[in-house]
Enzyme design. Structure first.
Site, PDB file in Angstrom:
ATOM      1  N   ASP A 117       0.841  -1.204   0.000  1.00 54.09           N
ATOM      2  CA  ASP A 117       0.000   0.000   0.000  1.00 54.09           C
ATOM      3  C   ASP A 117       0.870   1.245   0.000  1.00 54.09           C
ATOM      4  O   ASP A 117       2.067   1.176   0.236  1.00 54.09           O
ATOM      5  CB  ASP A 117      -0.803   0.091   1.304  1.00 54.09           C
ATOM      6  N   LYS A 139      -2.366   1.992  -6.153  1.00 53.61           N
ATOM      7  CA  LYS A 139      -2.677   2.665  -7.425  1.00 53.61           C
ATOM      8  C   LYS A 139      -3.805   1.997  -8.199  1.00 53.61           C
ATOM      9  O   LYS A 139      -4.116   2.418  -9.307  1.00 53.61           O
ATOM     10  CB  LYS A 139      -1.418   2.655  -8.313  1.00 53.61           C
ATOM     11  N   MET A 254      -8.100   8.078  10.638  1.00 51.04           N
ATOM     12  CA  MET A 254      -8.879   8.499   9.462  1.00 51.04           C
ATOM     13  C   MET A 254      -9.885   9.586   9.834  1.00 51.04           C
ATOM     14  O   MET A 254     -11.012   9.590   9.341  1.00 51.04           O
ATOM     15  CB  MET A 254      -9.622   7.292   8.853  1.00 51.04           C
TER      16      MET A 254
HETATM   17  N1  SAH Z   1      -3.426  -0.312   9.746  1.00 53.19           N
HETATM   18  C1  SAH Z   1      -3.032   1.056  10.030  1.00 53.19           C
HETATM   19  C2  SAH Z   1      -4.183   2.015   9.923  1.00 53.19           C
HETATM   20  C3  SAH Z   1      -4.766   2.102   8.531  1.00 53.19           C
HETATM   21  S1  SAH Z   1      -6.037   3.276   8.389  1.00 53.19           S
HETATM   22  C4  SAH Z   1      -2.369   1.111  11.424  1.00 53.19           C
HETATM   23  O1  SAH Z   1      -2.493   0.176  12.218  1.00 53.19           O
HETATM   24  O2  SAH Z   1      -1.681   2.105  11.681  1.00 53.19           O
HETATM   25  C5  SAH Z   1      -5.142   4.692   7.868  1.00 53.19           C
HETATM   26  C6  SAH Z   1      -5.052   5.687   8.994  1.00 53.19           C
HETATM   27  O3  SAH Z   1      -4.015   5.321   9.883  1.00 53.19           O
HETATM   28  C7  SAH Z   1      -4.705   7.086   8.560  1.00 53.19           C
HETATM   29  O4  SAH Z   1      -5.850   7.791   8.112  1.00 53.19           O
HETATM   30  C8  SAH Z   1      -4.161   7.661   9.844  1.00 53.19           C
HETATM   31  O5  SAH Z   1      -5.198   7.975  10.739  1.00 53.19           O
HETATM   32  C9  SAH Z   1      -3.403   6.476  10.402  1.00 53.19           C
HETATM   33  N2  SAH Z   1      -1.985   6.472  10.000  1.00 53.19           N
HETATM   34  C10 SAH Z   1      -1.375   5.554   9.253  1.00 53.19           C
HETATM   35  N3  SAH Z   1      -0.063   5.849   9.113  1.00 53.19           N
HETATM   36  C11 SAH Z   1       0.140   6.988   9.797  1.00 53.19           C
HETATM   37  C12 SAH Z   1       1.283   7.797  10.045  1.00 53.19           C
HETATM   38  N4  SAH Z   1       2.475   7.487   9.549  1.00 53.19           N
HETATM   39  N5  SAH Z   1       1.111   8.902  10.813  1.00 53.19           N
HETATM   40  C13 SAH Z   1      -0.080   9.219  11.341  1.00 53.19           C
HETATM   41  N6  SAH Z   1      -1.177   8.487  11.133  1.00 53.19           N
HETATM   42  C14 SAH Z   1      -1.072   7.388  10.379  1.00 53.19           C
END
Ligand code: SAH
Length: 325
Positions: A117, A139, A254
């Protein structure tokens, strides 16, 4: 020297304890061996494993009674679970490749195909084999399939050709990552699937900003929710009122676009307007930014600072802390 041996189901006797004995014991246990350590005066770390029932300790052992006797040797048994034609769901942590687990890294190195991803730790792809196929499913356009169906189809298609397919995502794949659906798709298709948990941004983003999601003096738990649909939206199943009264730190993923609606609902449900709140964006990246405010001002402050996704919102007393400063 790493030995490419399988110790699964073997009884292993370790003699001559050295500095690396503990890591050898853990590697053997991980590989499914039963471990006995021969030592009259074992160090505390070894005694502790025996006290926890993980290994046997004895002052003098009958060496012929064991499948394998290791005399001060160091062995790194291969990680179980990677064979031909399978899918490994790897949670890559939040962007920084240093936050990928050792198991995750092993899987990337072994992969024939890596399906990743946008938010995965892309720098870690440099560890993939030169001949590995790298597929960016961030993509995939909407078309005949919804993207998730298409992703599932790609995983199955490559695994059926006998390949080791690594599905690499950001954070933990089972936290808003649809990893559960991918695991089920593999299971339903009879494809072996394993999971490597990752460090979720729900914990890591606050941590990197110096915000512990729990703190003994302040709060006894945390709740992680998705803010992808705002309160009141017919698709929302989150009980914001219950969260407002929960007494836990609230972590919203999110939720950048919906933050104003979420904070308004929490206040309407009785959460104090002066409750500390923070937003941490791009955690684990060079562009990481943190903004802090209170419940009534955080949405406006984040918008004013042009904070965009990916970002994690933290609401609760801990959001006022920066334990790293
Ligand atoms: N599986 C992921 C979450 C996926 S949903 C996890 O456990 O982290 C995607 C959301 O995760 C984004 O909208 C944001 O809220 C958060 N997120 C993912 N990567 C991030 C990062 N590097 N910094 C801040 N928030 C992040």
């Amino acid at each position: 020297m790493p030995l490419d041996l399988s110790f699964t189901g073997r009884s292993v006797l370790l003699t001559r304890i050295g500095t690396d004995t503990i890591s050898t014991i853990h590697a053997l246990l991980h590989d499914g061996a039963t471990v006995t350590v021969e030592s009259a005066e074992p160090p505390t770390s070894v005694r502790d494993l025996a006290d926890r029932g993980l290994i046997e300790l004895c002052a003098e052992a009958e060496h012929t009674a064991y499948d394998v006797v290791m005399r001060g040797a160091t062995a790194t048994p291969p990680r179980a679970g990677i064979g031909a034609g399978e899918v490994v769901l790897v949670g890559g942590g939040p962007s920084d490749p240093g936050l990928l687990t050792l198991q995750g890294l092993d899987a990337i190195r072994a992969a024939d195909v890596v399906v990743h991803d946008r938010l995965a730790p892309l720098a870690a792809l440099s560890h993939a084999r030169a001949d590995a196929e790298i597929i960016d499913v961030g993509k995939i356009p909407r078309g005949e399939f919804t993207p998730q169906e298409r992703i599932n189809a790609i995983l199955l298609e490559h695994a059926r050709r006998g390949r080791i397919v690594v599905r690499l995502k950001g954070g933990d794949g089972f936290v808003f990552g649809r990893g559960g659906e991918e695991a089920q798709a593999c299971r339903d298709a009879g494809i072996p699937v394993t999971v490597v948990p990752g460090i979720s941004s729900s914990i890591a983003a606050p941590a990197l900003a110096g915000i512990p999601v729990t703190h003994r003096d302040l709060v006894q738990g945390f709740s992680v929710v998705s803010g992808h649909v705002p309160p009141g939206d017919p698709r929302s199943t989150v009980e914001w009122g219950a969260l407002a009264r929960s007494g836990t730190t609230l972590v919203v993923l999110m939720g950048v676009a919906t933050l104003a609606a979420i904070t308004a609902e929490l206040m309407a449900q009785g959460l104090a307007a002066d409750t500390p709140a923070a937003v941490v964006a791009d955690a684990g990246m060079a562009s990481m930014r943190t903004v802090r405010a209170t419940l009534d001002t955080i949405a406006e402050t984040a918008a004013h600072e042009r904070i965009g996704a990916p970002a994690v919102a933290v609401i609760g007393a801990v959001a006022a802390l920066d334990v790293l400063a």
